[in-house]
Design an enzyme around this catalytic site. Structure first.
Site, mmCIF file in Angstrom:
data_model
loop_
_atom_site.group_PDB
_atom_site.id
_atom_site.type_symbol
_atom_site.label_atom_id
_atom_site.label_comp_id
_atom_site.label_asym_id
_atom_site.label_seq_id
_atom_site.Cartn_x
_atom_site.Cartn_y
_atom_site.Cartn_z
ATOM 1 C CG ASP A 44 33.076 41.345 34.342
ATOM 2 O OD1 ASP A 44 32.049 41.806 34.824
ATOM 3 O OD2 ASP A 44 34.156 41.305 34.963
ATOM 4 N NE ARG A 172 38.119 41.560 40.893
ATOM 5 C CZ ARG A 172 38.040 41.969 42.163
ATOM 6 N NH1 ARG A 172 38.747 41.366 43.107
ATOM 7 N NH2 ARG A 172 37.259 42.979 42.494
HETATM 8 C C1 FRU Z 1 33.874 42.941 37.431
HETATM 9 C C2 FRU Z 1 34.314 41.744 38.270
HETATM 10 C C3 FRU Z 1 35.748 41.365 37.977
HETATM 11 C C4 FRU Z 1 35.770 39.916 38.383
HETATM 12 C C5 FRU Z 1 34.400 39.450 37.943
HETATM 13 C C6 FRU Z 1 33.788 38.377 38.804
HETATM 14 O O1 FRU Z 1 32.502 42.996 37.278
HETATM 15 O O2 FRU Z 1 34.132 42.011 39.644
HETATM 16 O O3 FRU Z 1 36.698 42.152 38.629
HETATM 17 O O4 FRU Z 1 36.792 39.209 37.774
HETATM 18 O O5 FRU Z 1 33.573 40.585 37.934
HETATM 19 O O6 FRU Z 1 32.578 37.941 38.254
#
Ligand code: FRU
Length: 486
Positions: A44, A172
């Site tokens: 991300d 999150r």
């Molecule tokens: C989305 C995700 C988020 C998390 C991150 C972990 O792709 O799963 O929800 O914070 O990636 O890498």
């Protein structure tokens, strides 16, 4: 940071870099004008912002494992949104509250400081499902006092144990927005009935946060978890982005393992609730697009970046760059605009400066003849449709076809073996007016009808597959440029 841990991390980072960097730099599938992980894995976009002129793109990063492992934040900056410099790791998972990953989060600029809010992932030993037990996802505040170079962790502002009891351990990806004098922080969540929702907290000082309630959700049929929420206003319209998991495919929609899209509507700040006025729609119709995040730049543009990839593909779709020590990239940044109540995504004019060798052709395509006087691997091309017959096919690279079928009113992207499992994606479209294509060594993004729809995909053609050809029945005008390395 603990000095021993620091040393260990730096050792790890250098050894991975040394053994992999050479192999990676020789990979012809390395992209030429997209942000990629220097080594290992990227997911991300995080903490996207512009501060004193400089653009910052942090990203979920696993430098030691191209299959994704422990998550750090990597950091890239740019003065022009086109050429980026990578600065390595900006955030380490080095505290008891974020030990198993500094997960996604965002930036918020206030009084000459960049504030960051992110998720600290912690997994406890034991017999847990890590959905309803065994996992902490703490919300953490951090700041940068030197314009984004170094990030100092401040404190846990919301402990995992403080989320409402009706929610699972999956809460999150904080994003902060300011309305009047109040700051609101939204979090993506999975409740204990396996429904996606968005929680909202408020603060007057960015330090003390109190729970307000549910900002959005649940919505029937819209999945068990909503990751990466983002809220903003564009041209007077409130928009809520999210990446829901658990949607059922529907005709041509929701074909990827997870979705990324938006609701338009109005936020009611007395109730602190988002009231959608549209159904959930995907932002991108291609194979590789997830976890988008936006920011407003100093020119007032709402810019979106997304991960040009997806999690949990389980071998259905693969990326052969794993064997070469790296995986995934960011999409090009796009501008979001709302016109006549509709959301459009547009490539940034900033990228025009990479254009060279312009070629313009007016073509009358009829039936069997394929027009193939153009070539390119890394290029931009705008196809304007002057008259549409039964269908138009644009053949690119090794085995990629963009097809518009007039009778079915269907636009389809299809790939052969260069798609490594990516086969077909379509969207219903009344009329094809234009397509703007950005092709890189191993990616393709195209914007349909001035950004009404976008398709993003990775693809891995063999070397020198530079075909650009047209077939079908149509009268078109084509402009094509090479793209210089950013
Ligand atoms: C989305 C995700 C988020 C998390 C991150 C972990 O792709 O799963 O929800 O914070 O990636 O890498």
């Amino acid at each position: 940071m603990n000095p021993l841990f620091d040393e260990l991390q730096r050792h790890l980072e250098t050894t991975t870099n040394q053994s992999n960097r050479k192999k990676i730099s020789e990979d012809p599938w390395r992209l030429t004008y997209h942000v990629m992980p220097p080594v290992g894995w990227l997911n991300d976009p995080n903490g996207v912002c512009q501060f004193n002129g400089t653009y910052h793109l942090y990203y979920q990063y696993s430098p030691t494992d191209p299959n994704g492992g422990l998550k750090y934040w990597g950091h890239a900056t740019s003065e022009d949104l086109v050429t980026f410099t990578d600065h390595g790791i900006a955030l380490y998972p080095d505290q008891s509250y974020d030990l198993h990953g500094v997960y996604s989060g965002s930036a918020f600029i206030k009084d000459d400081l960049i504030h960051f809010f992110y998720t600290g992932n912690v997994k406890h030993l034991g017999n847990h499902d890590y959905i309803t037990s065994g996992r902490e996802q703490n919300t953490i505040h951090a700041v940068s006092r030197d314009g984004g170079k170094t990030i100092e962790k401040q404190e846990v502002i919301i402990h995992s144990s403080d989320y409402p009891q009706s929610f699972s351990n999956h809460v999150r990806d904080p994003k902060v927005t300011q309305i009047g004098e109040t700051y609101y922080l939204i979090l993506g969540a999975r409740d204990r009935k396996d429904q996606g929702q968005i929680l909202v907290y408020e603060s007057n000082d960015l330090n003390q946060w109190s729970y307000v309630g549910v900002f959005a959700g649940p919505i029937a049929g819209l999945g068990y978890m909503w990751e990466c929420p983002d809220f903003f206003n564009v041209n007077g319209s409130d928009i809520l982005l999210m990446s829901p998991q658990g949607l059922q495919p529907e005709n041509y929609r929701f074909q990827n393992v997870y979705q990324a899209g938006y609701l338009m509507g109005q936020a009611d700040w007395n109730e602190v609730k988002f009231n959608p006025t549209t159904a959930f729609d995907e932002l991108d119709r291609g194979f590789d697009f997830y976890a988008p995040q936006t920011f407003e730049d100093e020119q007032g543009r709402r810019i979106l970046w997304a991960w040009m990839g997806l999690p949990d593909e389980d071998g259905r779709i693969t990326n052969p760059t794993i064997d070469r020590g790296w995986q995934h990239a960011m999409t090009l940044p796009r501008e979001l605009v709302v016109e006549k109540g509709k959301l459009y995504q547009r490539p940034l004019p900033d990228y025009k400066k990479l254009r060279h060798n312009e070629v313009e052709l007016s073509l009358s395509i009829d039936g069997n003849r394929q027009v193939d006087e153009l070539h390119g691997e890394v290029f931009e091309m705008i196809v304007n449709v002057d008259r549409m017959g039964a269908e138009l096919n644009i053949h690119l690279r090794q085995d990629t076809i963009i097809q518009y079928n007039q009778q079915e009113q269907l636009l389809t992207l299809s790939l052969g073996s260069s798609g490594y499992g990516r086969k077909k994606r379509s969207v219903k479209l009344d009329k094809l007016e234009n397509i703007q294509i950005f092709s890189d060594t191993s990616s393709l993004e195209f914007f349909v009808n001035d950004g009404e729809h976008v398709f993003t995909t990775r693809l891995y053609p063999e070397s020198e597959q530079d075909r650009i050809a047209f077939s079908g029945e149509a009268v078109i005008n084509v402009k094509k440029w090479g793209i210089k390395k950013a």
